[in-house]
Design an enzyme around this catalytic site. Structure first.
Site, PDB file in Angstrom:
ATOM      1  N   ASP A  30      -3.469 -53.515  78.639  1.00 46.79           N
ATOM      2  CA  ASP A  30      -2.499 -54.338  77.893  1.00 46.79           C
ATOM      3  C   ASP A  30      -3.095 -55.021  76.666  1.00 46.79           C
ATOM      4  OD1 ASP A  30      -0.674 -53.651  79.837  1.00 46.79           O
ATOM      5  OD2 ASP A  30      -1.139 -55.398  81.074  1.00 46.79           O
ATOM      6  N   LYS A  32      -2.701 -51.597  72.756  1.00 41.71           N
ATOM      7  CA  LYS A  32      -3.034 -50.235  72.296  1.00 41.71           C
ATOM      8  C   LYS A  32      -1.815 -49.555  71.668  1.00 41.71           C
ATOM      9  CE  LYS A  32      -4.175 -49.247  76.531  1.00 41.71           C
ATOM     10  NZ  LYS A  32      -4.064 -50.571  77.169  1.00 41.71           N
ATOM     11  N   GLY A  84       2.129 -49.158  80.175  1.00 43.82           N
ATOM     12  CA  GLY A  84       3.313 -49.680  79.481  1.00 43.82           C
ATOM     13  C   GLY A  84       2.841 -50.086  78.100  1.00 43.82           C
ATOM     14  N   HIS A  85       3.130 -49.283  77.096  1.00 41.90           N
ATOM     15  CA  HIS A  85       2.620 -49.511  75.742  1.00 41.90           C
ATOM     16  C   HIS A  85       3.772 -49.903  74.831  1.00 41.90           C
ATOM     17  CE1 HIS A  85      -1.068 -46.711  76.570  1.00 41.90           C
ATOM     18  NE2 HIS A  85      -0.969 -47.711  77.423  1.00 41.90           N
ATOM     19  N   GLN A  97      -4.549 -47.970  80.145  1.00 40.64           N
ATOM     20  CA  GLN A  97      -5.384 -48.931  80.881  1.00 40.64           C
ATOM     21  C   GLN A  97      -6.532 -49.430  79.986  1.00 40.64           C
ATOM     22  OE1 GLN A  97      -4.563 -45.765  82.839  1.00 40.64           O
ATOM     23  NE2 GLN A  97      -2.702 -46.920  83.021  1.00 40.64           N
TER      24      GLN A  97
HETATM   25  P1  GDP Z   1      -0.856 -51.897  75.777  1.00 42.96           P
HETATM   26  O1  GDP Z   1      -0.602 -51.540  77.185  1.00 42.96           O
HETATM   27  O2  GDP Z   1      -2.315 -52.005  75.464  1.00 42.96           O
HETATM   28  O3  GDP Z   1      -0.148 -51.027  74.783  1.00 42.96           O
HETATM   29  O4  GDP Z   1      -0.271 -53.385  75.564  1.00 42.96           O
HETATM   30  P2  GDP Z   1       1.141 -53.938  76.116  1.00 42.96           P
HETATM   31  O5  GDP Z   1       2.228 -53.353  75.309  1.00 42.96           O
HETATM   32  O6  GDP Z   1       1.222 -53.786  77.587  1.00 42.96           O
HETATM   33  O7  GDP Z   1       0.950 -55.483  75.870  1.00 42.96           O
HETATM   34  C1  GDP Z   1       0.691 -56.008  74.600  1.00 42.96           C
HETATM   35  C2  GDP Z   1       1.802 -57.008  74.259  1.00 42.96           C
HETATM   36  O8  GDP Z   1       1.400 -57.756  73.151  1.00 42.96           O
HETATM   37  C3  GDP Z   1       3.107 -56.344  73.853  1.00 42.96           C
HETATM   38  O9  GDP Z   1       4.158 -57.185  74.231  1.00 42.96           O
HETATM   39  C4  GDP Z   1       2.978 -56.250  72.343  1.00 42.96           C
HETATM   40  O10 GDP Z   1       4.261 -56.235  71.686  1.00 42.96           O
HETATM   41  C5  GDP Z   1       2.268 -57.541  72.042  1.00 42.96           C
HETATM   42  N1  GDP Z   1       1.392 -57.531  70.867  1.00 42.96           N
HETATM   43  C6  GDP Z   1       0.602 -56.543  70.379  1.00 42.96           C
HETATM   44  N2  GDP Z   1      -0.130 -56.990  69.346  1.00 42.96           N
HETATM   45  C7  GDP Z   1       0.201 -58.304  69.168  1.00 42.96           C
HETATM   46  C8  GDP Z   1      -0.246 -59.316  68.283  1.00 42.96           C
HETATM   47  O11 GDP Z   1      -1.115 -59.119  67.438  1.00 42.96           O
HETATM   48  N3  GDP Z   1       0.338 -60.552  68.427  1.00 42.96           N
HETATM   49  C9  GDP Z   1       1.284 -60.817  69.371  1.00 42.96           C
HETATM   50  N4  GDP Z   1       1.790 -62.037  69.455  1.00 42.96           N
HETATM   51  N5  GDP Z   1       1.712 -59.873  70.227  1.00 42.96           N
HETATM   52  C10 GDP Z   1       1.168 -58.623  70.140  1.00 42.96           C
HETATM   53  P1  IMO Z   2      -1.716 -50.144  80.067  1.00 40.26           P
HETATM   54  O1  IMO Z   2      -1.915 -48.715  79.650  1.00 40.26           O
HETATM   55  C1  IMO Z   2      -2.826 -53.302  82.854  1.00 40.26           C
HETATM   56  C2  IMO Z   2      -3.903 -52.033  86.920  1.00 40.26           C
HETATM   57  C3  IMO Z   2      -2.967 -52.475  88.041  1.00 40.26           C
HETATM   58  C4  IMO Z   2      -3.951 -52.555  89.182  1.00 40.26           C
HETATM   59  C5  IMO Z   2      -4.904 -51.390  88.908  1.00 40.26           C
HETATM   60  C6  IMO Z   2      -4.570 -50.124  89.662  1.00 40.26           C
HETATM   61  O2  IMO Z   2      -0.354 -50.654  79.830  1.00 40.26           O
HETATM   62  O3  IMO Z   2      -2.801 -51.005  79.514  1.00 40.26           O
HETATM   63  P2  IMO Z   2      -2.686 -48.273  89.440  1.00 40.26           P
HETATM   64  O4  IMO Z   2      -1.198 -48.369  89.518  1.00 40.26           O
HETATM   65  O5  IMO Z   2      -3.190 -47.696  88.173  1.00 40.26           O
HETATM   66  O6  IMO Z   2      -3.258 -47.591  90.645  1.00 40.26           O
HETATM   67  O7  IMO Z   2      -3.196 -49.807  89.511  1.00 40.26           O
HETATM   68  O8  IMO Z   2      -4.814 -51.141  87.522  1.00 40.26           O
HETATM   69  N1  IMO Z   2      -3.236 -51.316  85.813  1.00 40.26           N
HETATM   70  C7  IMO Z   2      -2.989 -51.844  84.611  1.00 40.26           C
HETATM   71  N2  IMO Z   2      -3.176 -53.097  84.151  1.00 40.26           N
HETATM   72  N3  IMO Z   2      -2.359 -52.343  82.041  1.00 40.26           N
HETATM   73  C8  IMO Z   2      -2.194 -51.073  82.481  1.00 40.26           C
HETATM   74  O9  IMO Z   2      -1.852 -50.062  81.671  1.00 40.26           O
HETATM   75  C9  IMO Z   2      -2.471 -50.790  83.835  1.00 40.26           C
HETATM   76  N4  IMO Z   2      -2.401 -49.682  84.590  1.00 40.26           N
HETATM   77  C10 IMO Z   2      -2.880 -50.009  85.785  1.00 40.26           C
HETATM   78  O10 IMO Z   2      -2.377 -53.711  87.749  1.00 40.26           O
HETATM   79  O11 IMO Z   2      -4.705 -53.750  89.078  1.00 40.26           O
HETATM   80 MG    MG Z   3       0.460 -52.261  78.844  1.00 37.31          MG
END
Ligand code: GDP
Ligand code: IMO
Ligand code: MG
Length: 419
Positions: free
Chosen positions: A12, A15, A39-40, A219
């Site tokens: 999270d 990315k 979840g991106h 991840q």
């Molecule tokens: P990922 O799994 O690495 O793609 O990240 P996620 O989407 O799960 O979580 C990142 C969260 O931060 C999302 O809600 C993005 O919209 C938000 N986000 C990304 N870059 C920024 C930033 O520079 N500032 C803020 N406030 N939010 C951001």
């Molecule tokens: P993105 O790509 C954050 C964590 C789960 C758990 C562990 C194992 O959005 O960054 P799994 O279901 O993969 O067997 O769970 O890994 N986990 C993540 N945490 N971002 C993710 O993906 C994750 N994918 C798995 O919370 O601790």
């Molecule tokens: Mg994510």
């Protein structure tokens, strides 16, 4: 030009947004590991897109690839495609080697977690672990198996016998019906037959034709099955090296190895987290950063940046470029802490270990830097950042020893500073 964009923390990191930004001029974007546990998020204007199995570049007309290292939830993929509807601009290529997440994998993910007691990982319950277990045990069902109707029937029948024995005898739950799964997956087969491909040749041919390729990690490094904080990890290899084994693409051809990290740290699920904070600072980060899982909605645990952990993640990825996200979230804190080492016994070291006992026993050594009060979410030029924010970034670059090329100041596409 070949790029890999990977997470340097526990997922999270933002990315999705970075992939969306950097994929604009790229010809091919590839998801090479994991599955719908990812979840991106990509924010475009007022709209928010969350990609789970499709690469975060699906909003551009380009080739997107799901490689053989992915465990694929077909139902989820169809939902994702139909939700995107006319927003889906890309054409999809699915490697024949990708393993299928079956209904029993999702059920077992939940049942096993419930039975694990103190060994619980806090998975996303998407069936990721059980599907990779079957891959390693050589009883996984791959896309290519599904394409051959008779072979699929034989394989499913054999595997289902084993799974149903476990489900009914160990977990005392109702076994799955062969006919139901078989017919459902045959209908899936018809829907994917046009996109099944050999991603490895596709990628190498594209490379040889001078095309630009971007590999999107899911991840993060600290969740890597081998190199992460085992057993609190995912079941795949989210690191740059994963590209080699999971997509068959030679890693020596990857020019830009871009590590993404937040300006603080978060973690979802169980596992050690030395710089975790509680109370008002955690609330501040969670509320301002919207730190709730993009896949499961679970609140994310929050804490300060951890230099030993980041240096380790940079090292195991060979990262040569860094992107810091969510710097805007820290606006309003009078001081910002950064963990620069771990105190163990009388000694301080900046070496990380993935051992839970070690990480739970260390006392983080913090450097306290001044914060800033200005809202920076509309800043579009690095020079306009408050001095304290510049100093924070300079401190990080100095400690990490790798160039920071971009800084996120907001979730939307425009919320990025290029350095
Ligand atoms: P990922 O799994 O690495 O793609 O990240 P996620 O989407 O799960 O979580 C990142 C969260 O931060 C999302 O809600 C993005 O919209 C938000 N986000 C990304 N870059 C920024 C930033 O520079 N500032 C803020 N406030 N939010 C951001
Ligand atoms: P993105 O790509 C954050 C964590 C789960 C758990 C562990 C194992 O959005 O960054 P799994 O279901 O993969 O067997 O769970 O890994 N986990 C993540 N945490 N971002 C993710 O993906 C994750 N994918 C798995 O919370 O601790
Ligand atoms: Mg994510």
């Amino acid at each position: 030009m070949v790029m890999a964009i990977v997470g340097l923390q526990w997922g999270d990191e933002g990315k999705g947004k970075v992939v969306d930004l950097l994929s604009e001029g790229v010809d091919m974007v590839v998801r090479y590991q994991g599955g719908s546990n990812a979840g991106h998020t990509v924010v475009v204007g007022e709209r928010k897109f969350v990609f789970h199995q499709l690469p975060s570049a699906a909003l551009y007309p380009k080739d997107i690839v799901i490689s053989g290292g992915v465990v694929l939830d077909l139902e989820g993929l169809f939902d994702e495609i139909s939700e995107l509807g006319s927003d889906l601009k890309a054409s999809i290529h699915l490697d024949y080697r990708a393993h299928l997440i079956m209904p029993y994998h999702k059920l077992l993910d939940r049942l096993e977690e419930e039975k694990k007691g103190t060994l619980k990982v806090g998975t996303t319950q998407k069936g990721i672990g059980p599907a990779y277990v079957d891959k390693v045990a050589r009883i996984g069902i791959r896309v290519s198996d599904l394409m051959d109707k008779d072979n699929f029937a034989d394989k499913l029948s054999a595997v289902l016998d084993m799974k149903n024995a476990i489900l009914s005898q160990v977990y005392k739950v109702k076994p799955f019906s062969f006919d139901e799964i078989y017919l459902k997956y045959l209908s899936y087969r018809d829907r994917i037959s046009d996109i099944v491909d050999d991603a490895t040749y596709l990628l190498l041919d594209a490379y040889n034709d001078g095309k630009e390729i971007l590999f999107e990690g899911a991840q993060g490094a600290l969740l890597d099955m081998s190199m992460g904080t085992y057993p609190y990890v995912t079941s795949s290899h989210p690191v740059v090296g994963g590209v080699g084994v999971e997509a068959g693409f030679p890693v020596n051809l990857i020019d830009r190895r871009i590590g993404v990290f937040k300006a603080y740290t978060t973690r979802v699920g169980e596992g050690p987290f030395p710089t975790e904070v509680e109370g008002s600072i955690e609330e501040f980060m969670r509320e301002r950063g919207g730190e709730f899982g993009a896949t499961t909605g679970r609140p994310r645990r929050c804490g300060w940046l951890d230099i030993p952990a980041l240096k380790y993640a940079i090292m195991i990825n060979g990262a040569n470029e860094l992107v810091v996200t969510k710097l805007d979230v820290l606006s309003g804190l009078s001081e910002i802490k950064v963990c620069v080492g771990y105190r163990v016994g009388g000694k301080v070291s900046d070496r990380f270990s993935t051992e839970s006992a070690f990480l739970r026993g260390v006392v983080p050594e913090y450097v306290v830097l001044p914060g800033w009060s200005e809202d920076i979410s509309r800043v579009r030029d690095f020079s306009r950042l408050p001095d304290a924010a510049k100093r924070y970034l300079g401190f990080l670059e100095d400690r990490l020893g790798v160039r920071i090329s971009m800084v996120g100041v907001g979730p939307e596409r425009e919320g990025i500073l290029r350095l």
